[in-house]
Design an enzyme around this catalytic site. Structure first.
Site, PDB file in Angstrom:
ATOM      1  N   HIS A  48      -5.039   8.926 -11.427  1.00  0.00           N
ATOM      2  CA  HIS A  48      -5.521   8.942 -12.820  1.00  0.00           C
ATOM      3  C   HIS A  48      -5.731  10.380 -13.298  1.00  0.00           C
ATOM      4  O   HIS A  48      -5.364  10.732 -14.435  1.00  0.00           O
ATOM      5  CB  HIS A  48      -6.827   8.149 -12.914  1.00  0.00           C
ATOM      6  CG  HIS A  48      -7.392   8.095 -14.299  1.00  0.00           C
ATOM      7  ND1 HIS A  48      -6.842   7.306 -15.296  1.00  0.00           N
ATOM      8  CD2 HIS A  48      -8.447   8.749 -14.860  1.00  0.00           C
ATOM      9  CE1 HIS A  48      -7.539   7.467 -16.408  1.00  0.00           C
ATOM     10  NE2 HIS A  48      -8.518   8.334 -16.172  1.00  0.00           N
ATOM     11  N   GLU A  70      -0.983   3.934 -10.767  1.00  0.00           N
ATOM     12  CA  GLU A  70      -2.287   3.395 -11.184  1.00  0.00           C
ATOM     13  C   GLU A  70      -2.249   1.876 -11.284  1.00  0.00           C
ATOM     14  O   GLU A  70      -3.166   1.183 -10.822  1.00  0.00           O
ATOM     15  CB  GLU A  70      -2.668   3.965 -12.557  1.00  0.00           C
ATOM     16  CG  GLU A  70      -3.521   5.193 -12.526  1.00  0.00           C
ATOM     17  CD  GLU A  70      -3.997   5.541 -13.928  1.00  0.00           C
ATOM     18  OE1 GLU A  70      -5.134   5.969 -14.050  1.00  0.00           O
ATOM     19  OE2 GLU A  70      -3.224   5.362 -14.893  1.00  0.00           O
ATOM     20  N   ASN A 414       9.064  20.390  18.401  1.00  0.00           N
ATOM     21  CA  ASN A 414       9.473  20.435  19.808  1.00  0.00           C
ATOM     22  C   ASN A 414       8.601  19.532  20.670  1.00  0.00           C
ATOM     23  O   ASN A 414       9.089  18.837  21.564  1.00  0.00           O
ATOM     24  CB  ASN A 414       9.394  21.877  20.326  1.00  0.00           C
ATOM     25  CG  ASN A 414      10.697  22.629  20.117  1.00  0.00           C
ATOM     26  OD1 ASN A 414      11.726  22.039  19.832  1.00  0.00           O
ATOM     27  ND2 ASN A 414      10.648  23.935  20.229  1.00  0.00           N
TER      28      ASN A 414
END
Length: 676
Positions: A48, A70, A414
């Site tokens: 909002h 919303e 990794n």
């Protein structure tokens, strides 16, 4: 954008990034706790707020997407629907698009060409009970929807081309799923097309295509004299091309009369000659060809606590007072003058500390991107991984924050790919199915230490040895002689990888050498500890700041050099007859350990003089390693300001920069890490 709005752009970007950070954290927590209504309310509130802010600034794409978010979130918090994994994935896709919009605004001031139409449709489908699981954040490939998103200058170029009776085509190219080098294949497509046409638009942008930021598909808009079938056949002749779609571009509501009535603005910016070559007027270089990435219009900022600013203000006030006192010191006694200078020294020291604190920002700025990354990669790899982070409040210099993100991403990827085993393998080895990665930061004297630890397979030293011999880095005899920690150092050699196959996550032989170079470029060091089948730990030690440091000034012949105090363990005399040579390396027995000797006069190109019976040795450290630097004379400790050597002198070995001393002399600063 309205000129009056530009003054609020910095504020909008800073606050939007903060809101997106919170949204990311709440979405990660929502995935673990789908019944937590407080999290739903928080995500709703953020959507909002973003909608209101973007609407005020005129960023309609952000406003439209957050409005649809919303609606969905309101249905969840009203108990009309329940949170499920599909909804969380969809909200994450929305987050990714919003993040891209904000990134584009940061660099160009505009939202960019990313189309969220498909995403909005998915939100509506989910809200209306229609399941749609293709949650792609990529642009919609429908030709008509793309045309509505074209830049006004591109549209003007299309009009001008059509008025010259040239063909304008929209081309969608789909690469094969097995294509490993997507950007290279896309380059061949571009090269082929540019030999007889002009590419006036691409989606995604050319920069994103070069960086492989696309999912096997990209679209182009062409101006050419060639027919559709000829172009299609040319592209299909290129290997690893799965599909080509080509359509004629038409602009809705435009007729021939309108095509011929090109406005003055487009005439000034675009000229297309009879041969079909697009030319761009120098006064508007960005209009037709894919616009080059512009420099960021937003300066780097640091949010500062008001108390720190108050402290700075008080210290500046003290400086003004002491300045006035020194001005009046002509008629005062010498003792009063000395007292004033001592007072000035205290103020400048405090001022330095205060400025340093202003530059310091929490390392949380780097850490907060990793939970989402770990979540996505774990799902992609089919592994269960828990990320535990501590010490996010640890503060480091703002400059270091900008540099440390990429090395940490390499290390985490990794750990996920090579370190943590699959759930099945972990169970066979008597481990919990869920792997654990610990990321922590903590201050240590004048340094900050960042540790990344996993409980995975560890580094297979024997495998590293075999790969090193295969690549010609070592002989069989050398491999047998080296200790385990020396073998592990080979992982940081350029192009070295223990991966048996290439994956999207890692194993391309690019990574640890980049990590080491990046960290050493900011005067840091990286160390590795590993235990086979138990896990690995990477430790990164960084200086608190890159601007002002404490240093020891020394003499080598007539030259003055500075050694950062953080690299010095101790200073001690050493007798010349105690120095021995082992395999052409001078060493000395120091505290029951063999210490390598480095004669700085030889390293720095100064000729030897006759050895004195006693020499001065500065014992320096690089992580766990130590060495003794032989110097001619000690001058003393001093606070110095590091200055860059500039681009013409960059890359000179053993030097980290320079500083200007109080007497105006220049002193070069030694890079201790490069001496080992």
């Amino acid at each position: 954008m309205d000129i009056n709005m530009n003054q609020y752009l910095d504020m909008f970007i800073e606050e939007s990034k903060e809101h997106l950070q919170f949204m990311n954290e709440h979405l990660l927590n929502l995935e673990k706790n789908p019944d937590d209504k407080d999290l739903i309310n928080e995500i709703f509130r953020i959507a909002h707020t973003l909608k209101g802010m973007s609407g005020t600034m005129g960023f309609s794409k952000i406003a439209n997407l957050t409005h649809e978010m919303e609606n969905l979130l309101d249905a969840v918090r009203s108990n009309k629907m329940e949170v499920c994994s599909e909804i969380v994935d969809l909200l994450f896709s929305c987050f990714d698009v919003l993040d891209e919009y904000i990134g584009n605004i940061t660099s160009t001031g505009k939202e960019g060409e990313q189309d969220s139409t498909e995403l909005i449709q998915q939100l509506n489908d989910r809200l209306n009970g229609r399941k749609n699981t293709s949650y792609s954040s990529q642009p919609v490939k429908n030709n008509k929807s793309k045309k509505t998103d074209l830049d006004e200058y591109v549209i003007n170029a299309i009009r001008k081309a059509k008025s010259k009776r040239l063909n304008v085509y929209s081309l969608v190219v789909r690469l094969s799923e097995s294509c490993l080098l997507k950007s290279a294949r896309a380059f061949i497509v571009f090269n082929t097309l540019e030999s007889y046409s002009d590419i006036i638009h691409s989606l995604p942008s050319t920069e994103d295509i070069e960086d492989e930021k696309f999912n096997f598909e990209f679209s182009l808009t062409l101006v050419t004299e060639k027919a559709k079938e000829e172009i299609k056949n040319d592209i299909l002749m290129i290997s690893e091309i799965d599909k080509v779609e080509i359509d004629e571009v038409s602009i809705e509501g435009m007729n021939i009369e309108e095509e011929n009535q090109i406005d003055a603005k487009s005439n000034e910016a675009i000229e297309i000659d009879k041969e079909g070559n697009t030319e761009v007027n120098s006064s508007n270089e960005t209009v037709v060809h894919e616009k080059k990435k512009v420099a960021s219009i937003i300066g780097k900022t640091v949010r500062v606590d008001i108390d720190r600013l108050d402290n700075l203000m008080n210290l500046v006030s003290e400086l003004i007072i002491i300045k006035t006192r020194l001005e009046d010191s002509g008629n005062t006694e010498r003792s009063n003058m000395n007292e004033a200078i001592e007072y000035l020294e205290r103020i400048t020291t405090n001022l330095h500390d205060a400025v340093m604190k202003v530059r310091m920002v929490p390392i949380e700025r780097v850490f907060n991107r990793f939970p989402r990354m770990v979540r996505d990669l774990a799902k992609e790899l089919g592994k269960e991984i828990e990320l535990e982070m501590t010490g996010e409040e640890t503060e480091v210099d703002r400059t270091i924050i900008d540099e440390i993100g990429d090395p940490l991403i390499h290390l985490i990827r990794n750990s996920l790919d090579h370190g943590i085993e699959s759930p099945e393998t972990r169970k066979e080895r008597g481990k919990p199915a869920i792997g654990k990665i610990k990321l922590r930061a903590y201050p240590d004297g004048n340094n900050v230490v960042i540790e990344l630890e996993d409980d995975g397979a560890g580094i297979d030293v024997e495998k590293v040895k075999r790969k090193s011999v295969d690549k010609g880095l070592l002989t069989q005899a050398e491999a047998k002689e080296l200790a385990d920690n020396e073998i592990i150092e080979l992982l940081f050699k350029p192009g070295f990888s223990t991966a048996d196959s290439v994956s999207d996550v890692s194993g391309r032989g690019v990574g640890l050498d980049v990590v080491k170079n990046k960290i050493e470029s900011i005067n840091g060091i990286v160390e590795v500890e590993t235990s086979h089948h138990k896990g690995s730990k990477f430790s990164i030690r960084l200086p608190l700041t890159l601007a002002i440091i404490q240093a020891l000034l020394i003499n080598i012949k007539e030259e003055i050099y500075a050694i950062p105090l953080s690299s010095i363990r101790e200073i001690t005399p050493v007798q010349s007859n105690e120095i021995r040579k082992i395999q052409n390396q001078e060493v000395v027995l120091f505290r029951n350990n063999t210490l390598p000797i480095i004669r700085l006069n030889r390293v720095l190109g100064k000729y030897d003089t006759e050895d004195d019976e006693e020499a001065i040795m500065v014992v320096v450290k690089k992580g766990e390693k130590e060495a003794g630097l032989i110097v001619d004379k000690l001058i003393g400790q001093q606070e110095i300001v590091i200055k860059s050597l500039g681009k013409y002198l960059s890359g000179i070995p053993y030097l980290a920069g320079a500083t200007i001393l109080g007497n105006g002399q220049i002193s070069l600063i030694l890079d201790v890490n490069s001496l080992f």
